[in-house]
Scaffold this motif. Structure first.
Motif, mmCIF file in Angstrom:
data_model
loop_
_atom_site.group_PDB
_atom_site.id
_atom_site.type_symbol
_atom_site.label_atom_id
_atom_site.label_comp_id
_atom_site.label_asym_id
_atom_site.label_seq_id
_atom_site.Cartn_x
_atom_site.Cartn_y
_atom_site.Cartn_z
ATOM 1 N N LYS A 33 78.343 97.325 19.573
ATOM 2 C CA LYS A 33 79.617 97.217 18.861
ATOM 3 C C LYS A 33 80.465 98.422 19.237
ATOM 4 O O LYS A 33 80.008 99.555 19.162
ATOM 5 C CB LYS A 33 79.397 97.188 17.355
ATOM 6 C CG LYS A 33 78.667 95.959 16.872
ATOM 7 C CD LYS A 33 78.503 95.983 15.369
ATOM 8 C CE LYS A 33 77.720 94.767 14.906
ATOM 9 N NZ LYS A 33 77.519 94.778 13.453
ATOM 10 N N ILE A 34 81.708 98.156 19.618
ATOM 11 C CA ILE A 34 82.615 99.217 20.047
ATOM 12 C C ILE A 34 83.839 99.201 19.156
ATOM 13 O O ILE A 34 84.533 98.183 19.057
ATOM 14 C CB ILE A 34 83.044 99.025 21.515
ATOM 15 C CG1 ILE A 34 81.811 98.949 22.427
ATOM 16 C CG2 ILE A 34 83.979 100.148 21.958
ATOM 17 C CD1 ILE A 34 82.116 98.489 23.833
ATOM 18 N N GLY A 35 84.109 100.315 18.506
ATOM 19 C CA GLY A 35 85.320 100.461 17.711
ATOM 20 C C GLY A 35 86.395 101.088 18.578
ATOM 21 O O GLY A 35 86.149 102.058 19.289
ATOM 22 N N VAL A 36 87.588 100.507 18.537
ATOM 23 C CA VAL A 36 88.710 100.990 19.334
ATOM 24 C C VAL A 36 89.793 101.485 18.377
ATOM 25 O O VAL A 36 90.131 100.801 17.407
ATOM 26 C CB VAL A 36 89.265 99.869 20.244
ATOM 27 C CG1 VAL A 36 90.406 100.381 21.104
ATOM 28 C CG2 VAL A 36 88.155 99.304 21.125
ATOM 29 N N GLN A 37 90.328 102.672 18.655
ATOM 30 C CA GLN A 37 91.363 103.249 17.796
ATOM 31 C C GLN A 37 92.584 102.344 17.741
ATOM 32 O O GLN A 37 92.963 101.727 18.738
ATOM 33 C CB GLN A 37 91.784 104.618 18.340
ATOM 34 C CG GLN A 37 90.712 105.653 18.267
ATOM 35 C CD GLN A 37 91.164 106.972 18.874
ATOM 36 O OE1 GLN A 37 92.308 107.147 19.250
ATOM 37 N NE2 GLN A 37 90.236 107.911 18.963
ATOM 38 N N THR A 96 93.008 99.535 16.420
ATOM 39 C CA THR A 96 92.704 98.114 16.540
ATOM 40 C C THR A 96 91.840 97.723 15.351
ATOM 41 O O THR A 96 90.801 98.336 15.116
ATOM 42 C CB THR A 96 91.940 97.824 17.854
ATOM 43 O OG1 THR A 96 92.704 98.325 18.954
ATOM 44 C CG2 THR A 96 91.704 96.346 18.037
ATOM 45 N N ARG A 156 89.928 95.119 14.791
ATOM 46 C CA ARG A 156 88.654 94.452 15.084
ATOM 47 C C ARG A 156 87.843 95.266 16.072
ATOM 48 O O ARG A 156 88.384 95.956 16.928
ATOM 49 C CB ARG A 156 88.918 93.070 15.670
ATOM 50 C CG ARG A 156 89.546 92.134 14.663
ATOM 51 C CD ARG A 156 89.858 90.780 15.215
ATOM 52 N NE ARG A 156 88.801 90.271 16.075
ATOM 53 C CZ ARG A 156 88.897 89.155 16.765
ATOM 54 N NH1 ARG A 156 89.999 88.441 16.691
ATOM 55 N NH2 ARG A 156 87.909 88.734 17.513
ATOM 56 N N GLU A 157 86.523 95.143 15.942
ATOM 57 C CA GLU A 157 85.645 95.811 16.894
ATOM 58 C C GLU A 157 85.249 94.834 17.996
ATOM 59 O O GLU A 157 85.331 93.621 17.819
ATOM 60 C CB GLU A 157 84.404 96.361 16.194
ATOM 61 C CG GLU A 157 83.545 95.317 15.537
ATOM 62 C CD GLU A 157 82.445 95.915 14.672
ATOM 63 O OE1 GLU A 157 82.455 97.126 14.423
ATOM 64 O OE2 GLU A 157 81.578 95.146 14.246
ATOM 65 N N TYR A 210 84.113 104.541 17.994
ATOM 66 C CA TYR A 210 82.663 104.640 17.832
ATOM 67 C C TYR A 210 81.987 103.585 18.702
ATOM 68 O O TYR A 210 82.614 102.606 19.117
ATOM 69 C CB TYR A 210 82.241 104.455 16.372
ATOM 70 C CG TYR A 210 82.535 103.089 15.814
ATOM 71 C CD1 TYR A 210 81.601 102.055 15.921
ATOM 72 C CD2 TYR A 210 83.741 102.818 15.187
ATOM 73 C CE1 TYR A 210 81.880 100.798 15.428
ATOM 74 C CE2 TYR A 210 84.023 101.574 14.681
ATOM 75 C CZ TYR A 210 83.085 100.563 14.807
ATOM 76 O OH TYR A 210 83.364 99.315 14.310
ATOM 77 N N VAL A 211 80.717 103.802 18.975
ATOM 78 C CA VAL A 211 79.887 102.821 19.677
ATOM 79 C C VAL A 211 78.572 102.727 18.926
ATOM 80 O O VAL A 211 77.906 103.735 18.705
ATOM 81 C CB VAL A 211 79.641 103.222 21.154
ATOM 82 C CG1 VAL A 211 78.722 102.217 21.834
ATOM 83 C CG2 VAL A 211 80.946 103.349 21.910
ATOM 84 N N GLU A 212 78.221 101.513 18.512
ATOM 85 C CA GLU A 212 76.975 101.271 17.800
ATOM 86 C C GLU A 212 76.042 100.495 18.721
ATOM 87 O O GLU A 212 76.385 99.414 19.191
ATOM 88 C CB GLU A 212 77.263 100.458 16.541
ATOM 89 C CG GLU A 212 76.064 100.201 15.684
ATOM 90 C CD GLU A 212 76.441 99.411 14.443
ATOM 91 O OE1 GLU A 212 75.737 98.429 14.159
ATOM 92 O OE2 GLU A 212 77.434 99.765 13.779
#
Length: 75
Positions: free
Chosen positions: A4-8, A10, A12-13, A59-61
């Protein structure tokens, strides 16, 4: 493996199933955050590339490897 990648900026991940190992994903993220590369590049199970600008990473999960369930179960 689920990533899972969170983008500033935005809401949605990005969620993808990757054939890469946890160590390969972690190494790619570390290189992107250290400034060695401008893009975080990951490949999903279907061979598609996901490119995210390193400066936009929130973030990256990294999840556990996906276990394929086979058989019959209750419906």
């Amino acid at each position: 493996m689920e990533v899972k990648i969170g983008v500033q900026h935005t809401p949605r991940e990005i969620v993808l199933e990757s054939g890469q190992t946890a160590e390969e994903v972690e190494s790619a993220v570390s290189e992107a955050l250290s400034g060695k590369v401008q893009l975080l590049t990951l490949v999903d199970e279907h061979g598609r590339k996901v490119l995210v600008p390193a400066e936009r990473l929130a973030y990256v999960e990294i999840g556990e490897p996906a276990v394929r369930k086979v058989g019959f179960g209750p419906v």
